[in-house]
Design an enzyme around this catalytic site. Structure first.
Site, mmCIF file in Angstrom:
data_model
loop_
_atom_site.group_PDB
_atom_site.id
_atom_site.type_symbol
_atom_site.label_atom_id
_atom_site.label_comp_id
_atom_site.label_asym_id
_atom_site.label_seq_id
_atom_site.Cartn_x
_atom_site.Cartn_y
_atom_site.Cartn_z
ATOM 1 N N ARG A 1 0.817 -1.223 0.000
ATOM 2 C CA ARG A 1 0.000 0.000 0.000
ATOM 3 C C ARG A 1 0.843 1.262 0.000
ATOM 4 O O ARG A 1 0.379 2.329 -0.370
ATOM 5 C CB ARG A 1 -0.924 0.021 1.219
ATOM 6 C CG ARG A 1 -1.898 -1.140 1.263
ATOM 7 C CD ARG A 1 -2.561 -1.232 2.617
ATOM 8 N NE ARG A 1 -1.541 -1.526 3.633
ATOM 9 C CZ ARG A 1 -1.723 -1.375 4.940
ATOM 10 N NH1 ARG A 1 -2.857 -0.908 5.406
ATOM 11 N NH2 ARG A 1 -0.764 -1.681 5.781
ATOM 12 N N GLU B 1 10.618 37.475 17.614
ATOM 13 C CA GLU B 1 11.294 36.654 16.602
ATOM 14 C C GLU B 1 12.497 37.411 16.035
ATOM 15 O O GLU B 1 12.407 38.593 15.728
ATOM 16 C CB GLU B 1 10.312 36.332 15.480
ATOM 17 C CG GLU B 1 10.881 35.505 14.364
ATOM 18 C CD GLU B 1 10.964 34.025 14.691
ATOM 19 O OE1 GLU B 1 11.724 33.329 14.003
ATOM 20 O OE2 GLU B 1 10.279 33.562 15.612
ATOM 21 N N TYR C 1 6.436 22.194 10.820
ATOM 22 C CA TYR C 1 7.080 22.504 12.092
ATOM 23 C C TYR C 1 6.012 22.451 13.182
ATOM 24 O O TYR C 1 5.013 23.145 13.094
ATOM 25 C CB TYR C 1 7.609 23.925 12.166
ATOM 26 C CG TYR C 1 8.272 24.549 10.978
ATOM 27 C CD1 TYR C 1 9.565 25.040 11.095
ATOM 28 C CD2 TYR C 1 7.614 24.732 9.768
ATOM 29 C CE1 TYR C 1 10.181 25.675 10.032
ATOM 30 C CE2 TYR C 1 8.226 25.346 8.697
ATOM 31 C CZ TYR C 1 9.516 25.822 8.837
ATOM 32 O OH TYR C 1 10.128 26.447 7.792
ATOM 33 N N LYS D 1 11.003 23.627 18.443
ATOM 34 C CA LYS D 1 10.419 23.168 17.181
ATOM 35 C C LYS D 1 10.735 21.696 16.956
ATOM 36 O O LYS D 1 11.838 21.236 17.277
ATOM 37 C CB LYS D 1 10.995 23.961 16.000
ATOM 38 C CG LYS D 1 10.699 25.432 16.028
ATOM 39 C CD LYS D 1 11.409 26.163 14.902
ATOM 40 C CE LYS D 1 11.167 27.659 15.004
ATOM 41 N NZ LYS D 1 11.977 28.410 14.055
ATOM 42 N N ASN E 1 3.144 24.853 11.744
ATOM 43 C CA ASN E 1 3.439 25.625 10.545
ATOM 44 C C ASN E 1 3.740 24.681 9.391
ATOM 45 O O ASN E 1 4.264 23.585 9.609
ATOM 46 C CB ASN E 1 4.658 26.531 10.747
ATOM 47 C CG ASN E 1 4.461 27.523 11.864
ATOM 48 O OD1 ASN E 1 3.351 27.963 12.126
ATOM 49 N ND2 ASN E 1 5.539 27.867 12.540
ATOM 50 N N HIS F 1 16.475 31.391 12.233
ATOM 51 C CA HIS F 1 15.487 32.043 13.095
ATOM 52 C C HIS F 1 15.589 31.542 14.533
ATOM 53 O O HIS F 1 15.925 30.396 14.774
ATOM 54 C CB HIS F 1 14.077 31.783 12.567
ATOM 55 C CG HIS F 1 13.882 32.248 11.158
ATOM 56 N ND1 HIS F 1 13.116 31.557 10.254
ATOM 57 C CD2 HIS F 1 14.362 33.331 10.500
ATOM 58 C CE1 HIS F 1 13.126 32.201 9.103
ATOM 59 N NE2 HIS F 1 13.878 33.276 9.216
#
Length: 193
Positions: free
Chosen positions: A21, A137, A126, A66, A43, A56
C-alpha cells in the site's frame, strides 16, 4: 531520539514500515521526547529548490522549541547554537530531512534554525511550543562567514528580504539580541517540571 553535538538538539529517525500500500511511520511520540513538548502552533512551508529559510530564533522566555519534519521532498536542516556563553556557541549541526527516511529534528528554545531545499520542491511541517510573535522573533544571517555553515555549493541560496537583512552572529551578539545560555538552561528546568 539521538542527541546532536549541541545541547538541546536531537535527531529522530522513525522506523518506516513499507508494504504494497505504501509506507507508515510514527512521526512523533511524546513518550520518546527528551523533555516536555507542549504543542501551540503547527506551521507548513512549501519551498522550491535553493530556498534558504532562517536562521530564526525567538526570545527566551518564552522561546519556541520546534519539531521539524520534511513531509515531501528533501531539505538540509541546520541547527545553530546562538545561546551567548554556551560551550558550543556558534557551532552548527546539519541533517538531511526527507520524505523517505522521515527523519526529524527537535530544537530547543534559544537555538537557531534554518534549512535549504535540496529537491525541486519541499514541504516542511514545524510543530512549535509557542505561537509566532513578531516582536520576539529574530534572525542571524545564514550566510555569515563566521558561522561557516556548509550549505550545498551547487545551490544558489534564495533568501527572503528579512533573512538577507539579518545581522551577523557578532552583530546580533553585540546588539544583545541573542538569548543567554544560563537563562535558557533555567527555562529548560522549568519546562521539564
Amino acid at each position: 531520539m539521538k542527541p546532536l553535538g549541541i545541547d538541546g538538539a536531537w535527531l529522530h529517525t522513525p522506523v518506516v514500515h513499507h508494504d504494497t500500500r505504501g509506507a507508515f511511520a510514527e512521526a512523533l511520540r511524546a513518550d520518546l521526547l527528551p523533555r516536555a513538548f507542549e504543542l501551540a502552533q503547527v506551521n507548513c512551508s512549501v519551498s522550491r529548490r535553493g530556498v534558504l529559510r532562517g536562521l530564526h530564533f525567538a526570545d527566551v522566555p518564552p522561546g519556541q522549541a520546534k519539531y521539524v519534519m520534511c513531509v515531501s521532498g528533501a531539505i538540509l536542516d541546520v541547527v545553530v547554537d546562538l545561546r551567548a556563553s554556551s560551550p558550543t556557541f556558534g557551532r552548527w549541526e546539519a541533517a538531511v530531512l526527507d520524505d523517505e527516511e522521515r527523519t526529524a529534528t527537535l530544537i530547543a528554545e534559544g537555538l537557531g534554525h534554518g534549512f535549504i531545499t535540496l529537491s525541486d520542491r519541499a514541504t516542511v511541517v514545524y510543530l512549535c511550543t509557542a505561537p509566532y510573535t513578531p516582536a520576539r522573533e529574530h534572525g542571524v544571517h545564514p550566510l555569515d562567514p563566521d558561522l561557516g555553515i556548509a550549505w550545498p555549493a551547487e545551490l544558489e541560496p534564495v533568501l527572503s528580504e528579512k533573512d538577507a537583512a539579518a545581522p551577523s552572529l557578532k552583530e546580533a551578539l553585540d546588539a544583545g539580541l541573542l538569548p543567554s545560555y544560563e537563562r535558557c538552561r533555567e527555562f529548560y528546568k522549568g519546562a521539564m517540571a
